[in-house]
Motif scaffolding. Structure first.
Motif, PDB file in Angstrom:
ATOM      1  N   ALA A 146      14.345  19.907 -16.187  1.00 31.89           N
ATOM      2  CA  ALA A 146      14.280  18.956 -14.960  1.00 31.89           C
ATOM      3  C   ALA A 146      14.384  17.659 -15.342  1.00 31.89           C
ATOM      4  O   ALA A 146      14.052  17.250 -16.374  1.00 31.89           O
ATOM      5  CB  ALA A 146      12.868  19.298 -14.402  1.00 31.89           C
ATOM      6  N   SER A 147      14.955  17.000 -14.320  1.00 36.54           N
ATOM      7  CA  SER A 147      14.896  15.433 -14.434  1.00 36.54           C
ATOM      8  C   SER A 147      14.248  14.765 -13.063  1.00 36.54           C
ATOM      9  O   SER A 147      14.035  15.812 -12.300  1.00 36.54           O
ATOM     10  CB  SER A 147      16.128  14.724 -14.920  1.00 36.54           C
ATOM     11  N   VAL A 148      13.877  13.672 -12.897  1.00 35.78           N
ATOM     12  CA  VAL A 148      13.394  13.063 -11.783  1.00 35.78           C
ATOM     13  C   VAL A 148      14.268  11.992 -11.240  1.00 35.78           C
ATOM     14  O   VAL A 148      14.769  11.299 -11.714  1.00 35.78           O
ATOM     15  CB  VAL A 148      11.820  12.529 -12.184  1.00 35.78           C
ATOM     16  N   CYS A 149      13.957  11.938  -9.882  1.00 37.07           N
ATOM     17  CA  CYS A 149      14.856  10.869  -8.880  1.00 37.07           C
ATOM     18  C   CYS A 149      14.027  10.113  -8.402  1.00 37.07           C
ATOM     19  O   CYS A 149      12.616  10.640  -8.025  1.00 37.07           O
ATOM     20  CB  CYS A 149      15.730  11.840  -7.942  1.00 37.07           C
ATOM     21  N   VAL A 150      14.283   8.809  -8.403  1.00 42.34           N
ATOM     22  CA  VAL A 150      13.321   7.890  -7.787  1.00 42.34           C
ATOM     23  C   VAL A 150      14.069   7.223  -6.925  1.00 42.34           C
ATOM     24  O   VAL A 150      15.240   6.683  -7.086  1.00 42.34           O
ATOM     25  CB  VAL A 150      12.574   6.943  -8.783  1.00 42.34           C
ATOM     26  N   LYS A 151      13.592   6.600  -5.647  1.00 46.90           N
ATOM     27  CA  LYS A 151      14.242   5.593  -4.644  1.00 46.90           C
ATOM     28  C   LYS A 151      13.353   4.218  -4.721  1.00 46.90           C
ATOM     29  O   LYS A 151      12.246   4.064  -4.686  1.00 46.90           O
ATOM     30  CB  LYS A 151      13.813   6.028  -3.367  1.00 46.90           C
ATOM     31  N   ILE A 152      14.174   3.256  -5.101  1.00 45.38           N
ATOM     32  CA  ILE A 152      13.843   1.978  -5.460  1.00 45.38           C
ATOM     33  C   ILE A 152      12.984   1.207  -4.000  1.00 45.38           C
ATOM     34  O   ILE A 152      12.093   0.801  -4.077  1.00 45.38           O
ATOM     35  CB  ILE A 152      14.676   0.855  -5.765  1.00 45.38           C
ATOM     36  N   THR A 153      13.520   1.877  -2.837  1.00 42.39           N
ATOM     37  CA  THR A 153      13.295   1.490  -1.579  1.00 42.39           C
ATOM     38  C   THR A 153      11.845   2.167  -1.243  1.00 42.39           C
ATOM     39  O   THR A 153      11.069   1.809  -0.159  1.00 42.39           O
ATOM     40  CB  THR A 153      14.176   2.026  -0.442  1.00 42.39           C
ATOM     41  N   ALA A 154      11.126   2.927  -1.991  1.00 47.09           N
ATOM     42  CA  ALA A 154       9.857   3.745  -1.914  1.00 47.09           C
ATOM     43  C   ALA A 154       8.925   2.897  -2.834  1.00 47.09           C
ATOM     44  O   ALA A 154       7.800   3.089  -2.543  1.00 47.09           O
ATOM     45  CB  ALA A 154      10.012   5.217  -2.368  1.00 47.09           C
ATOM     46  N   ILE A 155       9.287   2.129  -3.694  1.00 46.25           N
ATOM     47  CA  ILE A 155       8.165   1.248  -4.503  1.00 46.25           C
ATOM     48  C   ILE A 155       8.390  -0.139  -4.254  1.00 46.25           C
ATOM     49  O   ILE A 155       7.753  -0.966  -5.084  1.00 46.25           O
ATOM     50  CB  ILE A 155       8.423   1.768  -5.999  1.00 46.25           C
ATOM     51  N   ALA A 199       0.897  -1.322   0.023  1.00 51.47           N
ATOM     52  CA  ALA A 199      -0.020  -0.053   0.058  1.00 51.47           C
ATOM     53  C   ALA A 199       0.607   1.251   0.026  1.00 51.47           C
ATOM     54  O   ALA A 199       0.684   2.136  -0.586  1.00 51.47           O
ATOM     55  CB  ALA A 199      -0.940  -0.065   1.355  1.00 51.47           C
ATOM     56  N   ALA A 200       1.823   1.384   0.838  1.00 52.95           N
ATOM     57  CA  ALA A 200       2.938   2.335   0.943  1.00 52.95           C
ATOM     58  C   ALA A 200       3.758   2.477  -0.632  1.00 52.95           C
ATOM     59  O   ALA A 200       3.722   3.586  -1.006  1.00 52.95           O
ATOM     60  CB  ALA A 200       3.842   2.234   2.042  1.00 52.95           C
ATOM     61  N   CYS A 201       3.879   1.339  -1.201  1.00 55.47           N
ATOM     62  CA  CYS A 201       4.407   1.536  -2.208  1.00 55.47           C
ATOM     63  C   CYS A 201       3.799   2.283  -3.597  1.00 55.47           C
ATOM     64  O   CYS A 201       4.194   2.872  -4.306  1.00 55.47           O
ATOM     65  CB  CYS A 201       5.046   0.133  -2.438  1.00 55.47           C
ATOM     66  N   ASP A 202       2.307   1.745  -3.620  1.00 53.49           N
ATOM     67  CA  ASP A 202       1.443   2.243  -4.423  1.00 53.49           C
ATOM     68  C   ASP A 202       1.210   3.849  -4.091  1.00 53.49           C
ATOM     69  O   ASP A 202       1.284   4.732  -5.285  1.00 53.49           O
ATOM     70  CB  ASP A 202       0.160   1.531  -4.443  1.00 53.49           C
ATOM     71  N   ARG A 203       1.072   4.398  -2.847  1.00 51.21           N
ATOM     72  CA  ARG A 203       1.211   5.571  -2.836  1.00 51.21           C
ATOM     73  C   ARG A 203       2.240   6.476  -3.325  1.00 51.21           C
ATOM     74  O   ARG A 203       2.106   7.568  -3.848  1.00 51.21           O
ATOM     75  CB  ARG A 203       1.003   5.881  -1.272  1.00 51.21           C
ATOM     76  N   ASN A 204       3.420   5.896  -2.889  1.00 50.34           N
ATOM     77  CA  ASN A 204       4.775   6.426  -3.563  1.00 50.34           C
ATOM     78  C   ASN A 204       4.767   6.726  -4.781  1.00 50.34           C
ATOM     79  O   ASN A 204       5.218   7.405  -5.362  1.00 50.34           O
ATOM     80  CB  ASN A 204       6.002   5.749  -2.804  1.00 50.34           C
ATOM     81  N   LEU A 205       4.294   5.534  -5.506  1.00 48.56           N
ATOM     82  CA  LEU A 205       4.158   5.511  -7.120  1.00 48.56           C
ATOM     83  C   LEU A 205       3.331   6.547  -7.421  1.00 48.56           C
ATOM     84  O   LEU A 205       3.963   7.221  -8.460  1.00 48.56           O
ATOM     85  CB  LEU A 205       3.627   4.209  -7.640  1.00 48.56           C
ATOM     86  N   ALA A 206       2.427   6.691  -6.872  1.00 45.31           N
ATOM     87  CA  ALA A 206       1.423   8.101  -7.291  1.00 45.31           C
ATOM     88  C   ALA A 206       2.305   9.484  -7.296  1.00 45.31           C
ATOM     89  O   ALA A 206       2.174  10.238  -7.992  1.00 45.31           O
ATOM     90  CB  ALA A 206       0.374   8.049  -6.475  1.00 45.31           C
ATOM     91  N   GLY A 207       2.962   9.450  -6.127  1.00 41.79           N
ATOM     92  CA  GLY A 207       3.768  10.687  -5.928  1.00 41.79           C
ATOM     93  C   GLY A 207       4.865  10.973  -6.928  1.00 41.79           C
ATOM     94  O   GLY A 207       5.081  11.793  -7.595  1.00 41.79           O
ATOM     95  N   PHE A 208       5.557   9.843  -7.321  1.00 36.68           N
ATOM     96  CA  PHE A 208       6.332  10.067  -8.437  1.00 36.68           C
ATOM     97  C   PHE A 208       5.866  10.224  -9.584  1.00 36.68           C
ATOM     98  O   PHE A 208       6.265  11.112 -10.543  1.00 36.68           O
ATOM     99  CB  PHE A 208       7.242   8.554  -8.460  1.00 36.68           C
ATOM    100  N   LEU A 209       4.845   9.595 -10.131  1.00 39.33           N
ATOM    101  CA  LEU A 209       3.983   9.677 -11.345  1.00 39.33           C
ATOM    102  C   LEU A 209       3.763  11.192 -11.431  1.00 39.33           C
ATOM    103  O   LEU A 209       3.579  12.081 -12.433  1.00 39.33           O
ATOM    104  CB  LEU A 209       2.929   8.943 -11.574  1.00 39.33           C
ATOM    105  N   ARG A 210       3.106  11.919 -10.366  1.00 40.60           N
ATOM    106  CA  ARG A 210       2.567  13.286 -10.298  1.00 40.60           C
ATOM    107  C   ARG A 210       3.907  14.086 -10.443  1.00 40.60           C
ATOM    108  O   ARG A 210       3.689  15.418 -11.219  1.00 40.60           O
ATOM    109  CB  ARG A 210       1.967  13.697  -9.087  1.00 40.60           C
ATOM    110  N   THR A 211       5.097  13.660  -9.774  1.00 39.50           N
ATOM    111  CA  THR A 211       6.209  14.522 -10.092  1.00 39.50           C
ATOM    112  C   THR A 211       6.703  14.704 -11.606  1.00 39.50           C
ATOM    113  O   THR A 211       7.169  15.728 -12.153  1.00 39.50           O
ATOM    114  CB  THR A 211       7.457  13.858  -9.227  1.00 39.50           C
TER     115      THR A 211
END
Length: 528
Positions: free
Chosen positions: A169-178, A145-157
């Motif tokens: 701009a470029s975008v940074c992602v943490k695998i530990t967040a998904i 559930a936390a992974c899906d919430r974080n995914l939504a945040g990354f997609l919005r970014t």
């Protein structure tokens, strides 16, 4: 000094502020063009370095950096904030969040919401010529559930980044967040055991780019781990799908995706995610997916070289973000507790040497158009070495496959020195609500404690520029004051002459007409 103090005392505060602003605006309007023949990063001309930064911002940065240079103060502040955030007392928690918002959050972050971050990125791009690496502040996920919430945040970014000026701009992602940490640890264990026993079959493994090498630390997996369960394999597929969705959006918007590195207990799994995505999405001239190599690890160069060469055989252009690393204390303690040598280089100089060697290798790949690199460093010497190497290889300073990067709020002198030399430079820009970003900021404060304590160069450059602007304001103010006094005196003299009839042959109007034609105002004094 006494005379300057007296002059300052006579200048109204509003006039002083206008003079400081005018001195800066002149440099903004007429910047000195960088010389293509001179690749040296010049940090001596602070007027040019900080031409686009208002005096108020410089003062705020100097105050924050000076406070954070005091190690004891940082330790106490971190302890107090942690205690306040864990407290159930609403007033204490609100006070802590308010203090953090006014200090570390304002200094290191681009705001609390997506709109704030968008304005900050646009401002840096249009006013300073700097790119941004957007990091929507999130910590590790514990479940799906936390992974899906974080995914939504990354997609919005990514959606927000696509609405900004192109290439800004470029975008940074943490695998530990998904992907849950527990699953990353299990996957890493299996990858480490495969390195020791190549006959091990991993049915879920899909890519052929190696994530480990002969010199990699394997002490974290001392016995054969159990295979992934059906549920773990299912969760792994879901996590890979989350990353694929992020990569697809970045590919559609042509926005680079930088994947963060973490600690060694989960890094093999993170590299597996990264290279699986690179094999799928990095087939153009400019890679979308960038993995991170931490130069403070003993095996970093060998792992990087193996991965890049394997990618070349696969026809994949590998993107690499090169950093020094930030988990030294954690890694050393963990290795010691298990009776193993630390995976980190034993000295800072060896880390510097490794970073510079890795940078040189990747610059060769950029020249041959088989790779791209983001050199994330606050070290002036490393920046100079890399800039010189790029020029020697004939890499154009507008080549987007070579970028430099620094954290927002850190190493601004190096950032603007590289930009003035014509290179592509980005700021790593975290953003998000204070409560959400605070774990990130606290972790940064602890991991970068040594870096914050050694921000001497930053503070010296900012202090030098503030004093230069103050001196300019004093000189401008003295000219304005002298001109105004002369005007008033001449006006009084002229009015006296009107009241009394001048004698024949007198030319009382001449001095006044000469004074008026000089037009002694703030703009003419400064520009003259």
């Amino acid at each position: 000094m006494a005379m300057a103090t007296k002059i300052c005392a006579r200048i109204p505060a509003s006039l002083l502020a206008r003079s400081l602003s005018s001195a800066s605006s002149l440099t903004e309007k007429h910047p000195e063009a960088p010389s293509p023949a001179n690749p040296v990063i010049d940090l001596s001309d602070t007027q040019r370095l900080f031409a686009s930064i208002p005096t108020a911002s410089l003062l705020h940065s100097l105050a924050n950096l000076s406070a954070m240079a005091a190690g004891t103060l940082v330790d106490v502040g971190v302890a107090v904030l942690r205690a306040a955030l864990a407290s159930e007392g609403k007033l204490l928690r609100a006070a802590a969040i308010g203090a953090a918002r006014a200090t570390v959050h304002r200094h290191f972050c681009a705001g609390e919401g997506f709109e704030d971050a968008g304005h900050a990125v646009t401002g840096m791009w249009e006013e300073q010529g700097l790119r941004s690496i957007l990091d929507y502040g999130m910590e590790d996920a514990e479940d799906g559930a936390a992974c899906d919430r974080n995914l939504a945040g990354f997609l919005r970014t990514i959606e927000m980044a696509s609405s900004l000026p192109p290439s800004s701009a470029s975008v940074c992602v943490k695998i530990t967040a998904i992907c849950p940490i527990s699953l990353l640890e299990r996957v890493s264990d299996l990858l480490r055991w495969e390195q020791q026993d190549p006959t091990l079959q991993l049915p879920w493994k899909t890519n052929s780019i190696p994530v480990l090498c002969d010199s990699s630390p394997l002490y974290l997996t001392r016995s054969a781990p159990d295979p992934l369960t059906e549920m773990e394999e299912y969760d792994l597929r879901l996590a890979l799908q989350r990353l694929s969705k992020i990569c697809e959006r970045c590919t559609e918007a042509n926005i680079p995706l930088l994947i963060d590195a973490e600690y060694t207990s989960v890094q093999p799994a993170i590299d597996y995610f990264t290279y699986a995505a690179a094999v799928r999405f990095n087939h153009g001239d400019h890679p979308i997916v960038f993995g991170t190599i931490q130069a403070y690890l003993r095996d970093s160069r060998e792992r990087m070289v193996n991965a890049v060469r394997a990618a070349e055989r696969e026809g994949v252009s590998l993107g690499v973000k090169l950093v020094r690393g930030a988990y030294m204390t954690r890694e050393t303690k963990l290795a010691s507790s298990m009776g193993a040598p630390s995976p980190v280089h034993p000295s800072i100089q060896e880390t510097h040497n490794c970073f510079n060697s890795c940078a040189s290798f990747m610059l060769e790949k950029v020249r041959r158009r088989s790779g791209a690199v983001v050199l994330a460093t606050h070290n002036v010497r490393s920046g100079q070495i890399a800039a010189k190497k790029a020029m020697e290889l004939g890499i154009g300073r507008d080549d987007h496959k070579l970028q430099f990067a620094q954290l927002m709020g850190m190493a601004d002198g190096l950032t603007h020195g590289l930009r003035n030399a014509g290179f592509q430079v980005s700021k790593y820009v975290p953003f998000g609500p204070v409560e959400q970003v605070m774990p990130y900021l606290l972790r940064r404060a602890e991991e970068n404690r040594g870096l914050l304590c050694t921000s001497t160069v930053d503070r010296q450059l900012i202090r030098k520029e503030i004093f230069r602007r103050l001196a300019t304001a004093v000189i401008v103010g003295s000219f304005i004051y002298a001109g105004s006094k002369a005007k008033n005196k001449s006006k009084a003299s002229n009015e006296t002459c009107v009241e009394s009839e001048p004698e024949a042959g007198d030319n009382q109007s001449t001095p006044y007409s000469r004074l008026s034609s000089q037009n002694l105002n703030s703009s003419s004094v400064i520009s003259g």
